[in-house]
Design a protein around this motif. Structure first.
Motif, PDB file in Angstrom:
ATOM      1  N   GLY A  12       0.918  -1.223  -0.008  1.00  0.00           N
ATOM      2  CA  GLY A  12       0.184  -0.092   0.122  1.00  0.00           C
ATOM      3  C   GLY A  12       0.700   1.185  -0.056  1.00  0.00           C
ATOM      4  O   GLY A  12       1.857   1.355  -0.887  1.00  0.00           O
ATOM      5  N   ASP A  37       8.042 -10.088   2.873  1.00  0.00           N
ATOM      6  CA  ASP A  37       8.186  -8.893   2.775  1.00  0.00           C
ATOM      7  C   ASP A  37       9.552  -8.208   2.960  1.00  0.00           C
ATOM      8  O   ASP A  37      10.011  -7.272   2.354  1.00  0.00           O
ATOM      9  N   ASP A  52       6.916  -5.400  14.173  1.00  0.00           N
ATOM     10  CA  ASP A  52       5.287  -5.589  14.449  1.00  0.00           C
ATOM     11  C   ASP A  52       5.272  -4.250  15.553  1.00  0.00           C
ATOM     12  O   ASP A  52       5.956  -4.235  16.634  1.00  0.00           O
ATOM     13  N   VAL A  53       4.471  -3.177  15.107  1.00  0.00           N
ATOM     14  CA  VAL A  53       4.775  -2.115  16.037  1.00  0.00           C
ATOM     15  C   VAL A  53       3.665  -2.461  17.360  1.00  0.00           C
ATOM     16  O   VAL A  53       3.890  -1.676  18.389  1.00  0.00           O
ATOM     17  N   ALA A  78       2.025   2.576   9.529  1.00  0.00           N
ATOM     18  CA  ALA A  78       1.584   1.493   9.972  1.00  0.00           C
ATOM     19  C   ALA A  78       0.234   1.830  10.494  1.00  0.00           C
ATOM     20  O   ALA A  78       0.225   2.678  11.388  1.00  0.00           O
ATOM     21  N   THR A 103      -2.592  -0.547  17.746  1.00  0.00           N
ATOM     22  CA  THR A 103      -1.798  -0.453  16.600  1.00  0.00           C
ATOM     23  C   THR A 103      -1.461   0.961  16.262  1.00  0.00           C
ATOM     24  O   THR A 103      -0.865   1.380  15.664  1.00  0.00           O
ATOM     25  N   SER A 130      -2.290   9.848   8.902  1.00  0.00           N
ATOM     26  CA  SER A 130      -3.440   9.844   9.707  1.00  0.00           C
ATOM     27  C   SER A 130      -4.541   9.906   8.675  1.00  0.00           C
ATOM     28  O   SER A 130      -4.413   9.100   7.522  1.00  0.00           O
ATOM     29  N   TYR A 147     -12.104   3.362  13.853  1.00  0.00           N
ATOM     30  CA  TYR A 147     -10.964   3.868  12.976  1.00  0.00           C
ATOM     31  C   TYR A 147     -10.941   5.347  13.238  1.00  0.00           C
ATOM     32  O   TYR A 147      -9.741   5.935  13.562  1.00  0.00           O
TER      33      TYR A 147
HETATM   34  N1  NAP Z   1      -6.125   3.839   1.771  1.00  0.00           N
HETATM   35  C1  NAP Z   1      -6.683   4.857   2.309  1.00  0.00           C
HETATM   36  O1  NAP Z   1      -7.500   5.285   1.388  1.00  0.00           O
HETATM   37  C2  NAP Z   1      -6.216   5.503   3.477  1.00  0.00           C
HETATM   38  C3  NAP Z   1      -6.868   6.680   3.689  1.00  0.00           C
HETATM   39  C4  NAP Z   1      -6.488   7.577   4.922  1.00  0.00           C
HETATM   40  C5  NAP Z   1      -5.484   7.112   5.820  1.00  0.00           C
HETATM   41  N2  NAP Z   1      -4.865   5.802   5.519  1.00  0.00           N
HETATM   42  C6  NAP Z   1      -3.716   5.528   6.267  1.00  0.00           C
HETATM   43  O2  NAP Z   1      -2.554   5.129   5.535  1.00  0.00           O
HETATM   44  C7  NAP Z   1      -1.743   4.172   6.349  1.00  0.00           C
HETATM   45  C8  NAP Z   1      -1.476   2.814   5.421  1.00  0.00           C
HETATM   46  O3  NAP Z   1      -2.864   2.609   4.828  1.00  0.00           O
HETATM   47  P1  NAP Z   1      -2.807   1.513   3.466  1.00  0.00           P
HETATM   48  O4  NAP Z   1      -3.857   2.005   2.654  1.00  0.00           O
HETATM   49  O5  NAP Z   1      -1.402   1.307   2.869  1.00  0.00           O
HETATM   50  O6  NAP Z   1      -3.477   0.263   4.137  1.00  0.00           O
HETATM   51  P2  NAP Z   1      -2.959  -1.195   4.002  1.00  0.00           P
HETATM   52  O7  NAP Z   1      -2.631  -1.519   2.620  1.00  0.00           O
HETATM   53  O8  NAP Z   1      -3.871  -1.933   4.771  1.00  0.00           O
HETATM   54  O9  NAP Z   1      -1.311  -1.418   4.629  1.00  0.00           O
HETATM   55  C9  NAP Z   1      -1.212  -1.225   6.159  1.00  0.00           C
HETATM   56  C10 NAP Z   1       0.239  -1.204   6.564  1.00  0.00           C
HETATM   57  O10 NAP Z   1       0.580  -1.151   7.748  1.00  0.00           O
HETATM   58  C11 NAP Z   1       1.090  -2.333   8.548  1.00  0.00           C
HETATM   59  N3  NAP Z   1       0.708  -2.695   9.661  1.00  0.00           N
HETATM   60  C12 NAP Z   1      -0.204  -3.130  10.125  1.00  0.00           C
HETATM   61  N4  NAP Z   1      -0.390  -3.532  11.481  1.00  0.00           N
HETATM   62  C13 NAP Z   1       0.844  -3.330  11.612  1.00  0.00           C
HETATM   63  C14 NAP Z   1       1.779  -3.874  12.873  1.00  0.00           C
HETATM   64  N5  NAP Z   1       0.949  -4.333  14.111  1.00  0.00           N
HETATM   65  N6  NAP Z   1       2.884  -3.791  12.805  1.00  0.00           N
HETATM   66  C15 NAP Z   1       3.722  -3.177  11.457  1.00  0.00           C
HETATM   67  N7  NAP Z   1       3.012  -2.737  10.529  1.00  0.00           N
HETATM   68  C16 NAP Z   1       1.587  -3.131  10.643  1.00  0.00           C
HETATM   69  C17 NAP Z   1       0.772  -3.263   7.471  1.00  0.00           C
HETATM   70  O11 NAP Z   1       1.850  -4.365   7.470  1.00  0.00           O
HETATM   71  P3  NAP Z   1       1.552  -5.863   7.283  1.00  0.00           P
HETATM   72  O12 NAP Z   1       1.654  -6.165   5.664  1.00  0.00           O
HETATM   73  O13 NAP Z   1       2.717  -6.905   7.965  1.00  0.00           O
HETATM   74  O14 NAP Z   1       0.221  -6.183   7.543  1.00  0.00           O
HETATM   75  C18 NAP Z   1       0.919  -2.649   6.061  1.00  0.00           C
HETATM   76  O15 NAP Z   1       2.182  -2.289   5.459  1.00  0.00           O
HETATM   77  C19 NAP Z   1      -2.716   3.645   7.544  1.00  0.00           C
HETATM   78  O16 NAP Z   1      -2.152   4.389   8.658  1.00  0.00           O
HETATM   79  C20 NAP Z   1      -4.055   3.952   7.130  1.00  0.00           C
HETATM   80  O17 NAP Z   1      -4.861   4.627   8.256  1.00  0.00           O
HETATM   81  C21 NAP Z   1      -4.949   5.125   4.392  1.00  0.00           C
END
Ligand code: NAP
Length: 225
Positions: A12, A37, A52-53, A78, A103, A130, A147
């Protein structure tokens, strides 16, 4: 060449930050949880760190592995969304609450004292990923309640990191990446990761227009808390 740390780099938004910074010739540290990864990030040219956070010894390990590094940019990315069903009419279970809040909030509280000092020598930027869903001013619907609540708390942690660390030369930004096509954002989201990260990198690079303590979206618009 800048030195950049991406926390949560496996897929992502985090993975695209790694891709772009490696392509720009930067020295990139990227965190992962799985061996697959680690290999993927290594093959892209990143220095890999297991994190792992949720794991306090992993966070302690991060501190000694990065000891002496002078970071220009650290991206705390994360995060988890948690239950899609969470609204004011449907409260989360203990387990759901703990997973999301640990998390998205507790882990970030634990990372700040490790990561922010790494930015002091180069007067670098600490960017928290955020969401506009964590803006109380922009809360018009209760979907994603858990969330949203976690991102409100993250925003406070980011603001407090600004209050303490901006005096020590660290610029602290809170960023909304847009609604992005990732595992979390889903296939119907508005933008792809390239557009989101292109935009956030422009904001991070521009310390004239985007001051420490602000909440900005990927286009550079200021967001009300
Ligand atoms: N996508 C959107 O539309 C959107 C909008 C607003 C904000 N955000 C924010 O952007 C950030 C990234 O989102 P994304 O869309 O890329 O989500 P994603 O595709 O679900 O990826 C989430 C990332 O967080 C990591 N993560 C989750 N739990 C973790 C843990 N306990 N320890 C270490 N790493 C952990 C995952 O690692 P693993 O692969 O190991 O699980 C992955 O690299 C998040 O903070 C999300 O809230 C996203």
């Amino acid at each position: 060449m800048k030195t950049v740390l991406v926390i949560g780099a496996s897929r992502g938004i985090g993975l695209e930050f790694v891709r772009q910074h490696v392509a720009a010739g930067d020295k990139v540290f990227a965190t992962h949880r799985t061996e697959d990864d680690r290999i993927k990030l290594r093959d892209m040219g990143a220095n890999t760190l297991k994190l792992d956070v949720m794991n306090v010894s992993d966070i302690a390990g991060l501190a000694w592995q990065l000891d002496g590094e002078k970071m220009d940019v650290a991206i705390v990315n994360a995060g988890v969304y948690g239950p899609r069903t969470s609204t004011v009419l449907q409260s989360p279970t203990d387990e759901e609450f703990d997973n999301v809040m640990r998390t998205n909030v507790l882990a970030i509280m634990r990372l700040v004292p490790i990561v922010a000092p790494l930015l002091e020598p180069a007067r670098g930027t600490l960017a928290f990923i955020s969401s506009k869903m964590g803006s109380i001013s922009n809360a018009w619907a209760s979907y994603g309640m858990l969330y949203r609540t976690s991102k409100v708390a993250l925003n406070m942690v980011a603001k407090l990191a600004h209050t303490d660390f901006s005096a020590r030369g660290v610029r602290v930004l809170t960023l909304h990446p847009g609604w992005v096509r990732t595992d979390m954002g889903g296939p119907n989201a508005e933008i792809d990761v390239k557009e989101s990260i292109d935009g956030m990198r422009r904001v991070i690079a521009d310390d004239t227009n985007f001051a420490s303590g602000g909440f900005y979206d990927f286009r550079g618009a200021s967001i009300d808390w």
